[in-house]
Design a protein around this motif. Structure first.
Motif, PDB file in Angstrom:
ATOM      1  N   ASP B 183     -11.470  80.693  -0.382  1.00 28.19           N
ATOM      2  CA  ASP B 183     -10.034  80.869  -0.636  1.00 28.19           C
ATOM      3  C   ASP B 183      -9.399  81.764   0.427  1.00 28.19           C
ATOM      4  O   ASP B 183      -8.295  81.483   0.931  1.00 28.19           O
ATOM      5  N   LEU B 186      -9.023  80.000   3.634  1.00 25.48           N
ATOM      6  CA  LEU B 186      -7.923  79.045   3.552  1.00 25.48           C
ATOM      7  C   LEU B 186      -6.567  79.740   3.689  1.00 25.48           C
ATOM      8  O   LEU B 186      -5.648  79.259   4.407  1.00 25.48           O
ATOM      9  N   VAL B 187      -6.438  80.906   3.074  1.00 28.83           N
ATOM     10  CA  VAL B 187      -5.178  81.672   3.151  1.00 28.83           C
ATOM     11  C   VAL B 187      -4.948  82.125   4.598  1.00 28.83           C
ATOM     12  O   VAL B 187      -3.827  82.022   5.137  1.00 28.83           O
ATOM     13  N   GLN B 189      -6.113  80.799   7.314  1.00 26.45           N
ATOM     14  CA  GLN B 189      -5.782  79.640   8.146  1.00 26.45           C
ATOM     15  C   GLN B 189      -4.322  79.233   7.938  1.00 26.45           C
ATOM     16  O   GLN B 189      -3.607  78.930   8.903  1.00 26.45           O
ATOM     17  N   THR B 190      -3.888  79.293   6.714  1.00 26.87           N
ATOM     18  CA  THR B 190      -2.505  78.918   6.404  1.00 26.87           C
ATOM     19  C   THR B 190      -1.510  79.894   7.053  1.00 26.87           C
ATOM     20  O   THR B 190      -0.464  79.491   7.586  1.00 26.87           O
ATOM     21  N   LEU B 191      -1.885  81.161   7.030  1.00 27.04           N
ATOM     22  CA  LEU B 191      -1.006  82.183   7.631  1.00 27.04           C
ATOM     23  C   LEU B 191      -0.924  81.975   9.149  1.00 27.04           C
ATOM     24  O   LEU B 191       0.158  82.117   9.751  1.00 27.04           O
ATOM     25  N   ASP B 192      -2.071  81.640   9.762  1.00 27.73           N
ATOM     26  CA  ASP B 192      -2.071  81.382  11.201  1.00 27.73           C
ATOM     27  C   ASP B 192      -1.147  80.228  11.556  1.00 27.73           C
ATOM     28  O   ASP B 192      -0.351  80.300  12.514  1.00 27.73           O
ATOM     29  N   GLU B 193      -1.302  79.166  10.770  1.00 25.20           N
ATOM     30  CA  GLU B 193      -0.458  77.998  11.005  1.00 25.20           C
ATOM     31  C   GLU B 193       1.016  78.343  10.849  1.00 25.20           C
ATOM     32  O   GLU B 193       1.869  77.896  11.635  1.00 25.20           O
ATOM     33  N   LEU B 194       1.324  79.168   9.843  1.00 24.80           N
ATOM     34  CA  LEU B 194       2.709  79.563   9.591  1.00 24.80           C
ATOM     35  C   LEU B 194       3.248  80.395  10.752  1.00 24.80           C
ATOM     36  O   LEU B 194       4.408  80.222  11.201  1.00 24.80           O
ATOM     37  N   ASN B 197       3.867  78.180  13.702  1.00 24.60           N
ATOM     38  CA  ASN B 197       5.058  77.391  13.438  1.00 24.60           C
ATOM     39  C   ASN B 197       6.330  78.230  13.643  1.00 24.60           C
ATOM     40  O   ASN B 197       7.314  77.764  14.224  1.00 24.60           O
TER      41      ASN B 197
END
Lengths: 190, 220
Positions: B183, B186-187, B189-194, B197
């Protein structure tokens, strides 16, 4: 062993004695009832009832030498009872009864000979058409060979009454045979 | 004699139950009375016709009452009729009878057959040994032994249950830790993508703003 001795043995608990009485008498009772009704079924029923009644009442027979008259009396009363019941179901008057087919043929063709089996059925039909009290006397005299005294004993009637019934019974039978043109043909058969 | 009296004798005459004297009188009278003679003759013919009725022979017999006074002799006769006729049947019956007789005799005489290494021993009046049971001390020792065995079995069973529970718990903890790490990754990775972006969008905005400013200054 005579009937009286068998009855005595039966009263002392010998059931086989009653069986011997049945064997000795059943054919005569059956024949008597058959002549009366002209039916084997009814004759068998009357025979059965006669011996059932005899079995129940044999202890009440005072004079064991009179067994013959006693057993015929039982059978006779059963026949009369059955006749009364039957008369309520159907008319038994002479006019109402149909004429026998063979008798019809003989009336129209007197030269025809009567066969033995036809003669038997004609005689039975004729017997059925005379009054029951005359029929019983005719049967007891002609087919059972009882003396007038014995018939009077069975029926509890004077001998002269028995003879009178027989006389009128024979006369009525004669009349019937003449109507059917039976007698001459039957005698020719002889 | 008159007609009425003569007629009264007809039946006796026809059936031969008339005395000789009356017969003679009647016959004499009939000789002079043809009408009566004819009537008697007709009655006689009617009788002859009736006599032609065939004899009856009822074939069926009435049911007889079973005799209740059977003697031993009759009973024996009936029993003998039940025995088989063939030699084989008789032999089987005899063998069966002998076996039954032996069984009954053995039961009554308390027969006992025992096979040993030395042979077969047959005795009569045999009484089987009856087990008298345990003494109090033996019973207590047996109970104590059973208790100890039960306690050991129970202890092993409890230990086994505990071990299974620990293993289950360990597996669950491991599972939850792995799940937590996954988890977090995953968080992250999501923050990196954000973040990427957002940076991209800022760069795009700056480029647009630069172009707008350049356009405005060119226009002036």
């Amino acid at each position: 062993m005579n009937d009286a001795k068998l009855i005595e043995n039966f009263r002392n608990g010998d059931m086989e004695a009653f069986n011997r009485l049945v064997k000795r008498w059943q054919q005569r009772i059956h024949r008597f009832a058959y002549r009366y009704f002209a039916s084997h079924d009814e004759a068998s029923e009357i025979t059965q009832k006669t011996f059932i009644k005899a079995y129940k009442k044999l202890n009440t027979l005072e004079n064991t030498d009179k067994f013959s008259a006693w057993i015929y009396r039982i059978a006779n009363n059963l026949c009369l009872d059955e006749t009364k019941c039957a008369s309520r179901r159907r008319s038994a008057s002479m006019e109402a009864l149909p004429k026998h087919p063979v008798a019809e043929n003989l009336s129209s063709n007197p030269d025809q000979l009567v066969q033995q089996e036809d003669l038997e059925s004609i005689l039975q039909l004729a017997l059925r058409q005379i009054p029951a009290e005359q029929r019983i006397v005719v049967i007891m005299k002609e087919y059972e060979g009882l003396k007038f005294r014995e018939i009077a004993e069975v029926l509890g009637e004077p001998e002269n009454t028995v003879k009178s019934r027989l006389y009128y019974g024979l006369k009525k039978l004669r009349t019937l045979f003449e109507q059917w043109n039976i007698e001459l043909e039957a005698l020719r058969y002889e | 004699m008159n007609d009425q009296l003569a007629r009264s004798l007809f039946m006796d005459y026809l059936y031969d139950e008339i005395s000789d004297e009356e017969r003679s009188k009647l016959e004499t009278y009939l000789e002079n009375h043809p009408k009566l003679r004819k009537e008697l003759q007709e009655l006689q013919e009617t009788r002859s016709l009736l006599q032609r009725m065939p004899e009856l022979n009822p074939d069926q017999q009435l049911l007889m009452v079973e005799p209740n006074d059977r003697t031993f002799g009759r009973w024996w006769q009936q029993a003998k009729q039940l025995a088989p006729d063939s030699f084989f049947g008789k032999s089987v019956l005899a063998a069966a009878a002998i076996i039954i007789l032996l069984l009954i005799t053995g039961s009554v005489a308390q027969l006992h057959v025992e096979t040993t290494g030395k042979g077969i021993a047959i005795s009569m009046g045999y009484t089987p040994t009856v087990n008298t049971g345990l003494s109090n001390q033996e019973a207590e020792a047996l109970v104590q032994k059973l208790r100890e065995e039960n306690a050991a079995t129970l202890s092993k069973y409890t230990e086994s249950i505990h071990r299974q529970n620990r293993e289950q718990l360990k597996k669950m903890v491991t599972y939850f830790q792995e799940q937590r790490i996954n988890d977090l990754q995953l968080v992250d990775q999501t923050l990196d993508e954000l973040q990427q972006n957002t940076n991209y969008r800022l760069r795009q905005t700056n480029e647009y703003l630069g172009q707008v400013l350049q356009t405005v200054s060119t226009g002036d």
